[in-house]
Scaffold this motif. Structure first.
Motif, short mmCIF file in Angstrom:
data_model
loop_
_atom_site.label_atom_id
_atom_site.label_comp_id
_atom_site.label_asym_id
_atom_site.label_seq_id
_atom_site.Cartn_x
_atom_site.Cartn_y
_atom_site.Cartn_z
N THR A 344 0.83 -1.21 0.00
CA THR A 344 0.00 0.00 0.00
C THR A 344 0.86 1.26 0.00
O THR A 344 0.56 2.25 -0.70
CB THR A 344 -0.92 0.00 1.23
OG1 THR A 344 -1.68 -1.22 1.25
CG2 THR A 344 -1.88 1.17 1.19
N ALA A 345 1.96 1.24 0.77
CA ALA A 345 2.85 2.40 0.80
C ALA A 345 3.50 2.63 -0.55
O ALA A 345 3.67 3.78 -0.98
CB ALA A 345 3.91 2.20 1.88
N LEU A 346 3.85 1.57 -1.27
CA LEU A 346 4.43 1.72 -2.60
C LEU A 346 3.43 2.32 -3.58
O LEU A 346 3.77 3.17 -4.40
CB LEU A 346 4.93 0.37 -3.11
CG LEU A 346 6.17 -0.21 -2.42
CD1 LEU A 346 6.44 -1.63 -2.88
CD2 LEU A 346 7.39 0.66 -2.71
N PRO A 406 4.24 -6.33 -13.58
CA PRO A 406 2.93 -6.95 -13.32
C PRO A 406 2.59 -7.04 -11.83
O PRO A 406 1.42 -6.88 -11.46
CB PRO A 406 3.07 -8.34 -13.95
CG PRO A 406 4.10 -8.18 -15.00
CD PRO A 406 5.06 -7.18 -14.44
N MET A 407 3.58 -7.27 -10.97
CA MET A 407 3.30 -7.33 -9.54
C MET A 407 2.88 -5.96 -9.02
O MET A 407 1.97 -5.86 -8.18
CB MET A 407 4.53 -7.84 -8.79
CG MET A 407 4.32 -8.00 -7.29
SD MET A 407 3.07 -9.23 -6.87
CE MET A 407 4.01 -10.74 -7.09
N HIS A 408 3.51 -4.89 -9.50
CA HIS A 408 3.11 -3.56 -9.07
C HIS A 408 1.70 -3.23 -9.57
O HIS A 408 0.91 -2.59 -8.84
CB HIS A 408 4.11 -2.51 -9.56
CG HIS A 408 3.82 -1.13 -9.05
ND1 HIS A 408 4.00 -0.78 -7.74
CD2 HIS A 408 3.34 -0.02 -9.68
CE1 HIS A 408 3.66 0.49 -7.57
NE2 HIS A 408 3.26 0.97 -8.72
N ARG A 409 1.37 -3.66 -10.77
CA ARG A 409 -0.01 -3.48 -11.26
C ARG A 409 -0.99 -4.25 -10.39
O ARG A 409 -2.10 -3.77 -10.11
CB ARG A 409 -0.12 -3.96 -12.71
CG ARG A 409 0.60 -3.08 -13.73
CD ARG A 409 0.41 -3.64 -15.12
NE ARG A 409 -1.00 -3.68 -15.48
CZ ARG A 409 -1.54 -4.57 -16.30
NH1 ARG A 409 -0.78 -5.52 -16.84
NH2 ARG A 409 -2.82 -4.53 -16.59
N ILE A 414 -5.24 -4.30 -6.04
CA ILE A 414 -5.65 -4.73 -4.69
C ILE A 414 -5.99 -3.52 -3.83
O ILE A 414 -7.01 -3.50 -3.13
CB ILE A 414 -4.52 -5.57 -4.05
CG1 ILE A 414 -4.36 -6.88 -4.81
CG2 ILE A 414 -4.82 -5.83 -2.59
CD1 ILE A 414 -3.13 -7.67 -4.41
N VAL A 415 -5.14 -2.50 -3.87
CA VAL A 415 -5.38 -1.31 -3.04
C VAL A 415 -6.62 -0.55 -3.50
O VAL A 415 -7.32 0.07 -2.69
CB VAL A 415 -4.13 -0.40 -3.08
CG1 VAL A 415 -4.39 0.92 -2.37
CG2 VAL A 415 -2.94 -1.11 -2.44
N PHE A 420 -10.92 -1.60 0.89
CA PHE A 420 -9.65 -2.28 1.20
C PHE A 420 -8.97 -1.65 2.41
O PHE A 420 -8.52 -2.36 3.32
CB PHE A 420 -8.72 -2.22 -0.01
CG PHE A 420 -7.29 -2.57 0.32
CD1 PHE A 420 -6.91 -3.88 0.48
CD2 PHE A 420 -6.33 -1.57 0.50
CE1 PHE A 420 -5.60 -4.22 0.79
CE2 PHE A 420 -5.03 -1.90 0.82
CZ PHE A 420 -4.67 -3.22 0.97
N ARG A 421 -8.86 -0.35 2.45
CA ARG A 421 -8.12 0.30 3.55
C ARG A 421 -8.83 0.09 4.89
O ARG A 421 -8.16 -0.06 5.93
CB ARG A 421 -7.95 1.79 3.24
CG ARG A 421 -7.07 2.03 2.01
CD ARG A 421 -6.87 3.50 1.73
NE ARG A 421 -6.13 3.72 0.49
CZ ARG A 421 -4.80 3.77 0.40
NH1 ARG A 421 -4.07 3.63 1.50
NH2 ARG A 421 -4.21 3.98 -0.76
#
Length: 477
Positions: A344-346, A406-409, A414-415, A420-421
């Motif tokens: 989430t921070a990223l 792809p992992m960052h996407r 997800i976020v 979610f938060r």
């Protein structure tokens, strides 16, 4: 009788001398053949190249390859050819960036002359066998003298056998340097597979000591190849002659050129620049992903499938359970919540970056220094295990980011989920509540529950406590 005794004694002496000379000759011949076999292992032609020609699709013969040459290839060629001396090397980068392919390509260019390569393993016995196979060394297991010795040559540990093999390699390297004038090259691939325990650390220390010694004397150039950051941390503690080469994703121009070449090879198809840009936007410059996309008929669908695969992997490993989670899973949820907090921070940091895409370099993924990532996660022991699972990546400059585009996407999807938060905060609150409950001790005074009360008064020398029971009301039994 004297004549017979003398004859028998002479016969025994002749036989004993014959056996002694034969044993000595066998021993010297065996040691000579051991070094000769090991020297032959570094002659031109390597079985690794033949396997690579089949498995990794790298041509064994000279004359160009179907994949795009990385900018680091010239450096790797110089190291493998034995021209870069006085150092040993660590190649570090994410899985699928092309580290092994560059090593194999450099070996192909000189037909494996003066090079031995092996794959690391977590079991030291298997590592010993693979080292012996690469060096053509039997660890004296075929030595006939072992049948007559009280303690056999294999009554020892795998680490001692590895030390013996490296001793023999040193003798071969000394002879070759006088003959050829350049060092041998020993490549140990997938160093991250060695366990981060006492045995694994002893093995890495042994290999590094040899690498330092041989680099100083220009005998053997050792090359370590790793996907994980912890290997770099371990080697850095004792490193004086180590050079680190970081292998990252391809820049945009080279990535699109590689994709075009792949597509031309597999389907004999010329892809438009628009499609190439769309593919790069979705999977970045990871050679492994580009190769997989190029083999698919629908490249954009393959990009989405890769992203979904990365997302599923992350969720299966790290998803948080919310406010209703059971207290038995708290330890696992601490780890999962820390990973989700970092993801989430990223994603949040991306919105504050001046640019996330460079026209020439391509994607610029948000990252945190390692110490800041540990502060965000509130734990210092989780991030390295996340790197081992290929969820996040720690670069050689100690920057923590998503393991791939792809992992960052997947992180962003997800976020962006509704609620979610709130779900993350509920999980963190539940973990805090369980920890608070574990630190709390409850004392129950039964007399007070039954209606009694305590009278406490100070008396000389201490405190007097008197229980006043509840008076029975009229009609009570």
């Amino acid at each position: 009788m004297v004549e017979s005794a003398a004859t028998s004694l002479a016969s025994i002496l002749v036989l004993a001398a014959g056996f002694a000379f034969a044993a000595y000759g066998y021993h010297k011949t065996y040691k000579y053949m051991v070094l000769k076999k090991m020297a032959n292992a570094f002659e031109p032609g390597d079985p690794v190249l033949e396997l690579a020609a089949i498995g990794k699709e790298i041509p064994k013969s000279a004359g160009g390859t179907h994949w795009v040459e990385r900018p680091e290839q010239a450096i790797v060629d110089s190291i493998i050819a034995g021209h870069d001396i006085g150092h040993y090397h660590l190649f570090i980068g994410e899985k699928g960036t092309g580290k092994s392919s560059m090593l194999l390509e450099a070996m192909r260019k000189i037909d494996g002359d003066g090079i031995a390569m092996l794959e690391a393993h977590s079991d030291l016995e298997i590592f010993r066998i693979r080292l012996g196979k690469a060096l053509d060394y039997e660890f004296h297991e075929d030595y006939i003298g072992g049948y007559f010795s009280e303690r056999g040559p294999r009554d020892t540990t795998a680490l001692l056998d590895i030390e013996r093999a490296l001793n023999k390699l040193e003798k071969v390297a000394l002879r070759r340097r006088r003959k050829v004038g350049r060092p041998l090259v020993l490549i140990i691939n997938q160093m991250h597979l060695i366990r981060d325990d006492e045995d694994g650390r002893d093995l890495i220390e042994l290999l590094q000591q040899r690498a330092e010694q041989w680099a100083a004397s220009n005998l053997v150039t050792m090359v370590f190849n790793s996907d994980d950051y912890w290997v770099y941390e371990r080697l850095k503690q004792l490193a004086t002659r180590m050079e680190v080469l970081t292998i990252v994703d391809l820049p945009k121009a080279q990535a699109t050129a590689a994709l075009r070449n792949y597509r031309q090879r597999y389907f004999n198809e010329t892809v438009s620049s628009e499609i190439l840009d769309m593919v790069y936007d979705r999977v970045g410059g990871r050679l492994n992903f580009l190769n997989r996309v190029a083999k698919s008929k629908d490249m954009l669908a393959a990009c989405d499938a890769i992203k979904e695969m990365e997302k599923t992997w992350f969720l299966n490993q790290c998803w948080i359970l919310g406010e209703e989670m059971d207290d038995d899973v708290m330890d696992q949820q601490k780890w999962a919540a820390a990973a989700v907090v970092l993801a989430t921070a990223l994603v949040d940091k991306e919105s504050s970056m001046s640019h996330t895409y460079d026209p020439e370099l391509g994607h610029v993924l948000p990252s945190f220094p390692l110490h800041e990532a540990q502060q965000i996660m509130t734990r210092a022991d989780f991030v390295r295990s996340l790197d081992r699972l290929n969820l996040f990546s720690i670069t050689s400059s100690a920057q923590v980011r998503a393991s791939s585009v792809p992992m960052h996407r997947a992180f962003k999807e997800i976020v962006a989920q509704p609620g979610f938060r709130e779900h993350l905060q509920a999980t963190i609150d539940r973990i805090a509540a369980i920890e608070s409950l574990g630190r709390t001790r409850e004392l129950v005074a039964k007399d007070l529950v039954l209606g009694g009360r305590y009278e406490v008064r100070k008396v000389p020398g201490g405190v007097d406590v008197v229980l006043k029971e509840k008076e029975k009301e009229a009609g009570d039994d």
